[in-house]
Design a protein around this motif. Sequence first.
Motif, short mmCIF file in Angstrom:
data_model
loop_
_atom_site.label_atom_id
_atom_site.label_comp_id
_atom_site.label_asym_id
_atom_site.label_seq_id
_atom_site.Cartn_x
_atom_site.Cartn_y
_atom_site.Cartn_z
N GLN A 251 29.39 41.15 35.12
CA GLN A 251 30.30 41.38 34.51
C GLN A 251 29.74 42.65 33.39
N LEU A 254 29.07 46.00 35.40
CA LEU A 254 30.16 46.69 35.22
C LEU A 254 30.42 47.34 34.51
N TYR A 261 27.99 43.70 41.97
CA TYR A 261 28.90 42.50 43.37
C TYR A 261 29.39 41.55 42.99
N THR A 514 35.09 40.20 41.83
CA THR A 514 34.72 40.76 40.80
C THR A 514 35.79 40.38 39.29
N TYR A 515 34.84 41.03 38.21
CA TYR A 515 35.65 40.87 36.73
C TYR A 515 37.03 41.06 36.52
N THR A 518 37.37 45.92 36.25
CA THR A 518 36.29 46.29 36.29
C THR A 518 36.20 47.99 37.42
N TYR A 519 37.70 48.61 37.36
CA TYR A 519 36.84 49.68 38.13
C TYR A 519 38.19 50.83 36.95
N ILE A 548 42.17 44.27 38.50
CA ILE A 548 40.51 44.35 38.36
C ILE A 548 40.07 46.68 37.31
#
Length: 605
Positions: A251, A254, A261, A514-515, A518-519, A548
């Motif tokens: 976490q 990212l 990952y 993923t947490y 994220t993106y 995400i």
Amino acid sequence: MPRGRGDGDQKKRLLTWIVVLAIICGCVYLYSRNSGTSALEYGSKSLRKLGSSYLGGDDDGDETSNKSGEELQDDIMLKSIPVCDDNHSELIPCLDRNLIYQTRLKLDLSLMEHYERHCPVQERRLNCLIPPPPGYKVPIKWPKSRDEVWKVNIPHTHLASEKSDQNWMVVKGDKISFPGGGTHFHYGADKYIASIANMLNFSNNILNNGGRLRTVLDVGCGVASFGGYLLSSDIIAMSLAPNDVHQNQIQFALERGIPAYLGVLGTKRLPYPSRSFELAHCSRCRIDWLQRDGILLLELDRLLRPGGYFAYSSPEAYAQDEEDLRIWREMSALVERMCWKIAAKRNQTVIWVKPLTNDCYMEREPGTQPPLCKSDDDPDAVWDVPMEACITPYTDENHKARGSGLAPWPARLTAPPPRLADFGYSNEMFEKDTEVWQQRVENYWNLLSPKIKPDTLRNLLDMKANLGSFAAALKSKDVWVMNVVPEDGPNTLKIIYDRGLMGSVHNWCESFSTYPRTYDLLHAWTIFSDIEKKDCSAEDLLFEIDRILRPTGFIIIRDKQPVVEFIKKHLSALHWEAVATAEGDSEEDEDDVVFIIQKQLWLTS
């Protein structure tokens, strides 16, 4: 006296009313809790009904399905979607240890099975929006984010005290800073990286070796400072770690804007094809490489390219005591049977190199362990595939070429890779795909331009990457792309890695490893149409995309008009906002619609 009795009666009546009101309030409270659950269930059913209507799914035979599309929209369009409890703000549905405890899965802890993916069944999915933590802020922008993040976004500081002697991270007021340290590089990742390049005699102590070393797998990456400092050398690392006792390390990675990952070397293959990485790295990653006949080391062997390196920094490499010496002897014997050679050894770091050809494998004594994998084993099959304790030999083409045959970076990004032939693609088809996506990405950026600045976007995810041309078109941007290849389609991920990019295989019927938050941008090219064909829930996919995506982040939907109309009906409930709509911009997708959405920042408080 009579008056006294009247006062007493009034007091009794008052007390009775207070008790009655308390009971009523308690009932209302309990009912509201139950109705909250009912509302959440109803929201799920309503969404599914609307999904069937707009995505062409089968109706379930009730009278609602006989209504017109317009009436159906008005009847069951959700005005809001429930918000999950605050304790779900970091939920990773397929890596949720609470789920493991609740369902009493029988897992072998010694094999790390409890850190592998275990997804909830449909009935146990949370059909609610994952809330950000209280006080959440828009993340600090790259490149500043490499060195500091907002503490409120990841309010976990235990690693700062636990790893205080190793310079992982330091709490400074309302921020957490990252000095670039690690377990075996207290003086900074940059100096450590230069020392590895020096050990390998690379020119100017630069690890990319003139572009010949581009993709790296960092196992047990901590907060990914190693991968973060590699980026300045035009090297991209897949920083990998499990959701273990150091559960927020990925976490942090990212949040910093570093590729990472959630994964573990357990019982299943990592979701990357064979021959993906030029270098694998482990700095005191607490992995027992000798277990199960060396199966974990053999998984690294599968992932390394011909002539690839494994840099291992650990006390065992120095062999200071009897136990370290034993491990070193056994590990040395194992890698020798695997045909690895020592390329360099200094202090507590040893670097092994994998052979370029099959010659050494063929020259081993009969019965030597580990054996070669069977001829019918597909080294590129990775989704839910068990690891095997065997050596993956090279193809005849790789054996004859004495290597992967890839151009140095950045030429390999646009040069047709040798493995194109595995899919029957010609060089002309590859070049055309690159050209088409270059134009599409330019159009995307024109549509986004009113909303973004050069530093707005950092972490991008292409949900259906095909040959990776979307990511290739972004080379001039200061971003990185996680390229996802669906598990049931052509395994083009090896083409993506051959281009010097990175990604993972995934099934979008499940949540991504993923947490939340994220993106900055998700690119969804026909993903919703594909989900309908797989008989998955498009509504669950909406929840996953929201989970995400960072607040203020963007979604680029490229799909058919009915899909866009379906998503538009949920914008308000999801706290999403339409940014732009455009028609398909080439002959290949003249029926497609491009729909760009922005997620709004909202806080439960």
